[in-house]
Design a protein around this motif. Structure first.
Motif, mmCIF file in Angstrom:
data_model
loop_
_atom_site.group_PDB
_atom_site.id
_atom_site.type_symbol
_atom_site.label_atom_id
_atom_site.label_comp_id
_atom_site.label_asym_id
_atom_site.label_seq_id
_atom_site.Cartn_x
_atom_site.Cartn_y
_atom_site.Cartn_z
ATOM 1 N N UNK A 126 0.809 -1.218 0.000
ATOM 2 C CA UNK A 126 0.000 0.000 0.000
ATOM 3 C C UNK A 126 0.845 1.272 0.000
ATOM 4 N N UNK A 127 1.857 1.403 0.869
ATOM 5 C CA UNK A 127 2.706 2.606 0.832
ATOM 6 C C UNK A 127 3.438 2.793 -0.489
ATOM 7 N N UNK A 128 3.868 1.681 -1.113
ATOM 8 C CA UNK A 128 4.583 1.772 -2.393
ATOM 9 C C UNK A 128 3.659 2.308 -3.484
ATOM 10 N N UNK A 129 2.424 1.811 -3.525
ATOM 11 C CA UNK A 129 1.474 2.275 -4.534
ATOM 12 C C UNK A 129 1.138 3.750 -4.343
ATOM 13 N N UNK A 130 0.987 4.176 -3.103
ATOM 14 C CA UNK A 130 0.690 5.591 -2.826
ATOM 15 C C UNK A 130 1.857 6.496 -3.213
ATOM 16 N N UNK A 131 3.070 6.004 -3.037
ATOM 17 C CA UNK A 131 4.262 6.820 -3.314
ATOM 18 C C UNK A 131 4.610 6.843 -4.798
ATOM 19 N N UNK A 132 4.602 5.670 -5.434
ATOM 20 C CA UNK A 132 5.080 5.552 -6.811
ATOM 21 C C UNK A 132 3.995 5.703 -7.866
ATOM 22 N N UNK A 133 2.725 5.583 -7.467
ATOM 23 C CA UNK A 133 1.628 5.702 -8.433
ATOM 24 C C UNK A 133 0.599 6.708 -7.938
ATOM 25 N N UNK A 134 1.086 7.890 -7.606
ATOM 26 C CA UNK A 134 0.197 8.918 -7.057
ATOM 27 C C UNK A 134 -0.834 9.406 -8.070
ATOM 28 N N UNK A 135 -0.536 9.233 -9.374
ATOM 29 C CA UNK A 135 -1.507 9.641 -10.395
ATOM 30 C C UNK A 135 -2.716 8.707 -10.437
ATOM 31 N N UNK A 136 -2.513 7.449 -10.024
ATOM 32 C CA UNK A 136 -3.617 6.487 -9.973
ATOM 33 C C UNK A 136 -4.264 6.438 -8.589
ATOM 34 N N UNK A 137 -3.440 6.525 -7.552
ATOM 35 C CA UNK A 137 -3.942 6.404 -6.183
ATOM 36 C C UNK A 137 -3.550 7.658 -5.407
ATOM 37 N N UNK A 138 -4.456 8.638 -5.408
ATOM 38 C CA UNK A 138 -4.136 9.919 -4.779
ATOM 39 C C UNK A 138 -4.465 9.971 -3.293
ATOM 40 N N UNK A 139 -5.125 8.920 -2.764
ATOM 41 C CA UNK A 139 -5.324 8.828 -1.316
ATOM 42 C C UNK A 139 -5.446 7.358 -0.933
ATOM 43 N N UNK A 140 -5.244 7.008 0.327
ATOM 44 C CA UNK A 140 -5.207 5.593 0.749
ATOM 45 C C UNK A 140 -6.480 4.814 0.437
ATOM 46 N N UNK A 141 -7.628 5.486 0.361
ATOM 47 C CA UNK A 141 -8.886 4.783 0.143
ATOM 48 C C UNK A 141 -9.048 4.289 -1.293
ATOM 49 N N UNK A 142 -8.280 4.840 -2.215
ATOM 50 C CA UNK A 142 -8.387 4.424 -3.618
ATOM 51 C C UNK A 142 -7.509 3.218 -3.950
ATOM 52 N N UNK A 143 -6.632 2.814 -3.035
ATOM 53 C CA UNK A 143 -5.769 1.659 -3.274
ATOM 54 C C UNK A 143 -6.611 0.388 -3.215
ATOM 55 N N UNK A 144 -6.531 -0.488 -4.228
ATOM 56 C CA UNK A 144 -7.346 -1.719 -4.220
ATOM 57 C C UNK A 144 -6.949 -2.632 -3.070
ATOM 58 N N UNK A 145 -7.919 -3.312 -2.510
ATOM 59 C CA UNK A 145 -7.647 -4.248 -1.420
ATOM 60 C C UNK A 145 -8.606 -5.427 -1.500
ATOM 61 N N UNK A 146 -8.228 -6.499 -0.845
ATOM 62 C CA UNK A 146 -9.058 -7.692 -0.829
ATOM 63 C C UNK A 146 -10.255 -7.479 0.092
ATOM 64 N N UNK A 147 -11.415 -7.889 -0.370
ATOM 65 C CA UNK A 147 -12.632 -7.765 0.424
ATOM 66 C C UNK A 147 -13.081 -9.116 0.969
ATOM 67 N N UNK A 148 -13.152 -10.122 0.087
ATOM 68 C CA UNK A 148 -13.552 -11.464 0.502
ATOM 69 C C UNK A 148 -13.210 -12.454 -0.604
ATOM 70 N N UNK A 149 -13.227 -13.731 -0.250
ATOM 71 C CA UNK A 149 -13.026 -14.810 -1.212
ATOM 72 C C UNK A 149 -14.207 -15.766 -1.093
ATOM 73 N N UNK A 152 -7.026 -4.410 -10.195
ATOM 74 C CA UNK A 152 -6.849 -5.811 -9.842
ATOM 75 C C UNK A 152 -5.527 -6.365 -10.325
ATOM 76 N N UNK A 153 -5.128 -5.995 -11.545
ATOM 77 C CA UNK A 153 -3.851 -6.453 -12.093
ATOM 78 C C UNK A 153 -2.683 -5.960 -11.244
ATOM 79 N N UNK A 154 -2.734 -4.705 -10.833
ATOM 80 C CA UNK A 154 -1.658 -4.124 -10.030
ATOM 81 C C UNK A 154 -1.553 -4.827 -8.687
ATOM 82 N N UNK A 155 -2.690 -5.024 -8.024
ATOM 83 C CA UNK A 155 -2.668 -5.694 -6.718
ATOM 84 C C UNK A 155 -2.179 -7.132 -6.841
#
Length: 238
Positions: free
Chosen positions: A29-52, A194-197
């Motif tokens: 999550x920190x790497x995506x926020x730092x290196x891909x700020x154009x895609x993920x401009x705040x922590x809530x936009x970073x994709x995460x697992x919800x359920x399987x 999804x691909x990035x995560x």
């Protein structure tokens, strides 16, 4: 002697094996926020697992109480959670199905059980599949969730070969939580997330290279539209 890239790669895999949840929180999550700020401009936009979600359709076999009990035991061993028995909503005479008839099993994993199952799936289970070449990107749906099938239960380490009377597969859906901003709510944006995560989670996607020749997702989208148009045209001629 290992080069620096190999050492970093081994360290990343070790962290995922140790605790995939903490690695996501403190590493991915920190790497995506730092290196891909154009895609993920705040922590809530970073994709995460919800359920399987894990499903098995048994059909009329579910009417055999011994086989149904065996399937339930396999689900409990593999997932660590008791499954729910799925039932038919209406009668279908052609398939000999009555209303409220037991037809399959389903389990929804969240939290620690979800991460434990995902770790086992990525690093142990896929390696047991004969001639495994990875999973297709085309298994993403419009919501950005990923669904794939496994043909047998013997690839899971908890299942003893001598206890299996007949091989039965599963359908597994990995549901992602995509809190995208308004300007990034297209299907391609959800699939990209999804691909990035999955890349960071070391998920074995096999046809990423097929899309490397395109410079933008709009080009890929045009190719998909063209293929859909050709399919419709072919169906109309048949």
């Amino acid at each position: 002697m290992l080069n620096q890239h190999s050492i970093e790669e081994l360290a990343e895999i070790h962290n995922l094996l140790t605790d995939i949840k903490q690695e996501y929180k403190n590493g991915i999550k920190p790497i995506l926020l730092k290196n891909s700020s154009n895609l993920f401009n705040n922590p809530h936009t970073v994709p995460k697992l919800k359920k399987i979600q894990i499903n098995r359709g048994l059909g009329l076999v579910a009417q055999n109480k011994n086989l149904l009990k065996k399937s339930i035991e396999e689900f409990e061993k593999i997932t660590g959670q008791k499954p729910i028995i799925t039932k038919s909503k209406k009668a279908i005479a052609g398939f000999k199905i009555r209303e409220n008839m037991e037809l399959g099993l389903t389990v929804t994993l969240r939290g620690e059980k979800m991460y434990a199952f995902l770790t086992k799936l990525i690093f142990f289970t896929f390696a047991q599949i004969r001639d495994f070449r990875g999973l297709s990107l085309r298994s993403f749906d419009k919501a950005g969730n990923f669904t794939f099938g496994l043909q047998e239960q013997l690839i899971f380490p908890e299942i003893d070969y001598d206890d299996v009377e007949q091989t039965q597969g599963f359908t597994i859906t990995i549901v992602l939580d995509n809190c995208l901003p308004k300007y990034r709510k297209t299907t391609m944006d959800r699939i990209l997330n999804g691909m990035i995560l999955f890349k960071f989670l070391r998920f074995p996607l096999n046809d990423v290279g097929y899309y490397a020749k395109y410079f933008s997702f709009s080009e890929i989208n045009q190719i998909w539209d063209k293929k859909r148009h050709l399919k419709r045209k072919r169906w109309s001629q048949e």
